[in-house]
Write an enzyme that holds these catalytic residues in place. Structure first.
Site, PDB file in Angstrom:
ATOM      1  N   GLY A  24       0.900  -1.007  -0.168  1.00  0.00           N
ATOM      2  CA  GLY A  24       0.030  -0.029  -0.047  1.00  0.00           C
ATOM      3  C   GLY A  24       0.768   1.289   0.007  1.00  0.00           C
ATOM      4  N   GLY A  25       1.915   1.155  -0.663  1.00  0.00           N
ATOM      5  CA  GLY A  25       2.868   2.431  -0.664  1.00  0.00           C
ATOM      6  C   GLY A  25       2.598   3.525  -1.668  1.00  0.00           C
ATOM      7  CG  ASP A  84      -1.334   1.070  -3.481  1.00  0.00           C
ATOM      8  OD1 ASP A  84      -2.369   0.940  -3.656  1.00  0.00           O
ATOM      9  OD2 ASP A  84      -0.681   1.611  -2.727  1.00  0.00           O
ATOM     10  CG  HIS A  93      -4.508   3.508  10.613  1.00  0.00           C
ATOM     11  ND1 HIS A  93      -4.342   4.910  11.223  1.00  0.00           N
ATOM     12  CD2 HIS A  93      -4.493   3.435   9.343  1.00  0.00           C
ATOM     13  CE1 HIS A  93      -4.149   5.658   9.950  1.00  0.00           C
ATOM     14  NE2 HIS A  93      -4.420   4.827   8.852  1.00  0.00           N
TER      15      HIS A  93
END
Length: 332
Positions: free
Chosen positions: A176-177, A199, A238
């Protein structure tokens, strides 16, 4: 400040955020041109109503953003952060966090406490926050610019972590860079490291090419690159509840080397005492927008243990960001 004033300040907090938002939205900080100016001059330079401008500047002065001297206003050191020229400009963050979409989402907090319906569903009839990008394309631009600003701050925090050492790694994947800002920073710091930017295709297509960095499109809920020495996840876990986090971590565990390390960069861990910390506020934001959460150290231990990992070390920075370094529970 007495209790009445303190509670009144809390209750009218949205007034202040909208004052700052309006100041930034109309580029008033830049309009000062690094010198004192009257409200008339600022109004002429920004195209706002002169009387309205004076009243806004007058209200911002007691907050420490401006200094008022008769009819002259000037930016304070704090106010300089609300100009686009400042090297640590906060303008993009203000436009996101105090913008229409985020303000509207937060009005759902009271209802969420009862029904636990995510705010994007209740307010915009969307399954999750990321659906806003298609429904409100202008918000995607605001979001992307703010994330870029956050990322630069967080790269500085990560670079400040003296205990974080990736020199033993040959390969690292940034899951997810996004546009690769963090991975580029790490590759520049570790010249023997090779990286994979992982990603969605629409995202990594916009990343600049770099030696020793390979772009790979994919979905970390389905699969991740195999046999990497390190897996970096910055502000990924998160976003999701424990079940979805376990899916991501499980995909890593299934294909990683026995000696691989996982690096989880998040605000926190959330203190389990009453000390102030940004993670406590962000936890509510993640709860509202994605059913996600910021986690305490106890919660991180439980989540990682359930996925077959153990915490090896926690790397602290000068700010609210920490990096949790984890490895397989079987690694001695």
């Amino acid at each position: 400040m007495n209790p009445v004033e303190q509670i009144a300040q809390y209750a009218t907090g949205h007034w202040v955020s909208q004052m700052v938002f309006t100041f930034v939205k109309h580029n008033m900080g830049d309009a000062f041109q690094q010198q004192a100016a009257t409200a008339t001059q600022i109004a002429e330079r920004t195209g706002v109503n002169e009387d309205n401008c004076f009243r806004l500047l007058r209200a911002l002065a007691p907050l420490g953003i401006l200094k008022q001297d008769d009819d002259q206003f000037s930016l304070t050191e704090l106010g300089e952060f609300l100009t686009t020229e400042h090297p640590m400009s906060l303008t993009d963050k203000v436009l996101l966090e105090a913008g229409y979409e985020h303000v509207l989402l937060w009005t759902h907090l009271s209802d969420y406490m009862v029904n636990s319906t995510p705010a994007p569903k209740a307010i915009f009839e969307l399954d999750n926050y990321f659906g806003l990008f298609e429904k409100r394309p202008k918000h995607l631009d605001v979001f992307a610019k703010a994330m870029g600003s956050y990322c630069q701050d967080e790269i500085a925090m990560i670079e400040s972590m003296s205990s974080l050492d990736l020199s033993e790694l040959d390969t690292l994947v940034d899951l997810g860079g996004a546009y690769g800002d963090l991975l580029v920073s790490l590759l520049q710091r570790y010249p023997n490291l090779e990286g994979i930017l992982f990603d969605q295709a629409a995202v990594i297509d916009n990343a600049l090419p770099l030696d020793r960095m390979t772009k790979q499109a994919g979905n970390f809920f389905k699969q991740v690159p195999e046999n990497q020495d390190g897996y970096f996840l910055k502000h990924i876990l998160h976003d999701w509840d424990d079940a979805l986090c376990l899916k991501i971590l499980g995909n890593i565990k299934r294909v990683m080397k026995p000696s691989s390390r996982v690096f989880i960069a998040e605000f926190g861990p959330v203190p389990e005492t009453d000390e102030p910390h940004l993670s406590k506020m962000f936890d509510l934001h993640m709860m509202l927008t994605l059913n996600g959460k910021e986690r305490t150290l106890t919660q991180w231990h439980e989540l990682l243990s359930s996925a077959g990992f153990k915490i090896k070390m926690i790397h602290d920075s000068f700010g609210p960001l920490s990096v949790i370094e984890a490895c397989s529970v079987d690694l001695v």
